[in-house]
Design a protein around this motif. Sequence first.
Motif, mmCIF file in Angstrom:
data_model
loop_
_atom_site.group_PDB
_atom_site.id
_atom_site.type_symbol
_atom_site.label_atom_id
_atom_site.label_comp_id
_atom_site.label_asym_id
_atom_site.label_seq_id
_atom_site.Cartn_x
_atom_site.Cartn_y
_atom_site.Cartn_z
ATOM 1 N N LEU A 170 0.748 -0.768 -0.368
ATOM 2 C CA LEU A 170 -0.241 -0.207 0.311
ATOM 3 C C LEU A 170 1.321 1.627 -0.076
ATOM 4 N N GLN A 171 1.940 1.182 0.391
ATOM 5 C CA GLN A 171 3.030 2.553 0.556
ATOM 6 C C GLN A 171 3.013 2.894 -0.218
ATOM 7 N N SER A 172 4.038 1.425 -1.167
ATOM 8 C CA SER A 172 4.498 1.638 -2.592
ATOM 9 C C SER A 172 3.556 1.895 -3.234
ATOM 10 N N ARG A 173 2.268 1.859 -3.138
ATOM 11 C CA ARG A 173 1.341 2.789 -4.299
ATOM 12 C C ARG A 173 1.031 4.146 -4.180
ATOM 13 N N GLN A 174 0.963 4.764 -2.071
ATOM 14 C CA GLN A 174 0.531 5.565 -2.303
ATOM 15 C C GLN A 174 1.925 6.881 -2.915
ATOM 16 N N ASP A 175 2.753 5.716 -2.684
ATOM 17 C CA ASP A 175 4.298 6.406 -3.069
ATOM 18 C C ASP A 175 3.851 7.006 -4.315
ATOM 19 N N THR A 176 3.782 6.017 -5.402
ATOM 20 C CA THR A 176 4.173 5.800 -7.084
ATOM 21 C C THR A 176 2.666 7.184 -6.850
ATOM 22 N N ARG A 177 1.501 7.137 -6.599
ATOM 23 C CA ARG A 177 0.253 8.135 -7.135
ATOM 24 C C ARG A 177 0.627 9.670 -6.543
ATOM 25 N N ARG A 178 2.328 9.983 -4.970
ATOM 26 C CA ARG A 178 2.326 11.179 -4.561
ATOM 27 C C ARG A 178 3.025 11.643 -5.790
ATOM 28 N N VAL A 179 4.347 10.341 -6.278
ATOM 29 C CA VAL A 179 4.702 11.061 -7.053
ATOM 30 C C VAL A 179 4.155 12.335 -8.214
ATOM 31 N N ALA A 180 3.388 10.765 -8.424
ATOM 32 C CA ALA A 180 3.157 11.245 -10.021
ATOM 33 C C ALA A 180 1.963 12.524 -9.942
ATOM 34 N N LEU A 181 1.342 12.107 -8.962
ATOM 35 C CA LEU A 181 0.624 13.600 -8.734
ATOM 36 C C LEU A 181 1.383 15.069 -8.544
ATOM 37 N N PHE A 182 2.673 14.582 -7.853
ATOM 38 C CA PHE A 182 3.670 16.093 -7.734
ATOM 39 C C PHE A 182 4.230 16.290 -9.027
ATOM 40 N N ALA A 215 -3.713 16.045 -5.986
ATOM 41 C CA ALA A 215 -2.677 16.395 -5.741
ATOM 42 C C ALA A 215 -1.980 17.177 -4.186
ATOM 43 N N ALA A 216 -3.030 17.788 -3.535
ATOM 44 C CA ALA A 216 -3.658 18.412 -2.465
ATOM 45 C C ALA A 216 -3.446 17.096 -1.293
ATOM 46 N N ALA A 217 -4.806 16.078 -1.307
ATOM 47 C CA ALA A 217 -4.355 14.560 -0.118
ATOM 48 C C ALA A 217 -3.455 14.211 -0.343
ATOM 49 N N ALA A 218 -3.035 13.733 -1.874
ATOM 50 C CA ALA A 218 -1.389 12.787 -1.371
ATOM 51 C C ALA A 218 -0.806 13.612 -0.587
ATOM 52 N N LEU A 219 -0.189 14.707 -1.114
ATOM 53 C CA LEU A 219 0.778 15.720 -0.260
ATOM 54 C C LEU A 219 0.690 15.162 1.157
ATOM 55 N N GLY A 220 -0.720 15.795 1.424
ATOM 56 C CA GLY A 220 -1.239 16.121 2.963
ATOM 57 C C GLY A 220 -1.032 17.286 2.894
ATOM 58 N N ALA A 258 13.770 20.515 10.096
ATOM 59 C CA ALA A 258 13.333 20.703 11.505
ATOM 60 C C ALA A 258 13.215 22.601 11.768
ATOM 61 N N ARG A 259 13.213 23.338 10.619
ATOM 62 C CA ARG A 259 12.840 24.844 10.761
ATOM 63 C C ARG A 259 11.086 24.442 10.840
ATOM 64 N N GLY A 260 10.280 24.274 11.295
ATOM 65 C CA GLY A 260 8.847 23.677 11.016
ATOM 66 C C GLY A 260 8.353 24.096 9.977
ATOM 67 N N MET A 261 9.217 23.645 8.614
ATOM 68 C CA MET A 261 8.947 23.882 6.874
ATOM 69 C C MET A 261 8.410 22.564 6.399
ATOM 70 N N TRP A 262 6.825 22.435 5.806
ATOM 71 C CA TRP A 262 7.303 21.517 5.187
ATOM 72 C C TRP A 262 7.016 21.208 3.826
ATOM 73 N N SER A 263 7.977 20.556 3.323
ATOM 74 C CA SER A 263 8.397 20.341 1.273
ATOM 75 C C SER A 263 8.524 18.912 1.281
ATOM 76 N N TYR A 264 8.415 18.433 -0.396
ATOM 77 C CA TYR A 264 8.699 17.891 -1.248
ATOM 78 C C TYR A 264 9.238 17.727 -1.967
ATOM 79 N N TRP A 265 9.985 17.112 -2.204
ATOM 80 C CA TRP A 265 11.025 16.808 -3.329
ATOM 81 C C TRP A 265 11.382 15.730 -4.227
ATOM 82 N N ARG A 266 12.113 15.914 -5.318
ATOM 83 C CA ARG A 266 11.191 14.734 -6.308
ATOM 84 C C ARG A 266 12.221 15.586 -7.073
#
Length: 410
Positions: A138-150, A167-172, A200-208
């Motif tokens: 499930l995590q693998s499928r979720q990660d794949t979906r998250r990457v695709a939406l990103f 995309a907003a839901a997948a990234l949280g 650590a500085r309180g900033m959410w981020s997502y990278w690829r």
Amino acid sequence: MDRLTDRAVDDIRAHSGTYAADAPVTRDDLWEICRDNLLRALEDFGGLAPTGGDFEWAARETGRRRAEQGVPLDTVLQAYRRGGRVLWQVMAEHLRARAGREADSRDVELDMASGVWETIDRYSVAMADAYRLAQLELQSRQDTRRVALFEALLDGRADDPAVASAAAAALGVPAYDRYVVVVAAQDPAAPPHPAPVLEARGMWSYWRPRSGRYAGIVRLPRRDTPAGGPASGPRGSADPAAGALLDVLRELTGATAGISPEFERLSHAGRALRLAEQTLRTLPAGSGEAAAFDDRLAQVLLSGRADIAERIVTVHLGPVLATGGERAALLTTLRVWLDHGCSAARAAELLYCHRNTVLNRIGRIAELTGRSSESGEARLGWALALRALPYAGLGDSPEPAAGEYEVGGT
């Protein structure tokens, strides 16, 4: 079997708020799974042939289904213990009620208790293994979906509200908030991406990784604007959150990075990506410098048109470039002088030379270019020409970073 299943289901629901809530596991779902598990356990314990599949099939099916439903593993294991307890109670009651009990019936009960719990433990292990495997899938499928939406966000395909919402839901993160896009060069000395440092500085981020670089969406903390007061601008110098992002990128990651202007709709990430990439292109490779788009507007414009950059340099500084040995001292003095309010005293302090030396060099530039150093138009032209030098293809070195002014003089 049905009465045994009813008793086990009632006991599990009485001791678990998750199962008692009827969501995500309904009573019928729980009853069906309990019956399968109890039947297989009794067949296994009694040495009977399984009625379908192998003995542990029901346990593995339970693990898979509960993982997909999001039921915590500890909750499922507790249900197995409760079911095993009920199974043993019913068997013990049967032993006590049977006619002609032998004198050694207590030993028989103890032996059966050991056997029952050994069976339940084995089923619990099979269930937990299947649960963890399903969770990984499930995590693998979720990660794949998250990457695709990103990627859909960065490719500008989020104009479709359904894509933006997914995309907003997948990234949280919310579809509307404070965001910037950062594009960082994959410098060998820099970490893969700055997510842990930013977190650590309180900033959410997502990278690829993307085209030899790292692209990330960063969610900035909400800014506090006094009632009736103007909101801060997007520039790092005006907005504390954007300034903190610049500081983290410069001081703690060592990555060369360009930052887009702030945007509110997550669906606008594609346009922001292009602006962040344009900002990065204005920075010297491997410099470890981070810059915001709004702080590099002139460089962004000039970097995209080498022909215009060359013409600006030729028109405003052509005679200075032709001076040969004087050129480096004249250009550096001009840059420092312009960057510090055209103050000869301040420029002399930074260049470790006399104030008159600065004035003489500025006068020499004015003489060569035929423009007055007191003219705002001349100063604007010189400033643009200095910024255009790295993009004009004239063989001059890129503009120096702050603090790199070292010119000899007296």
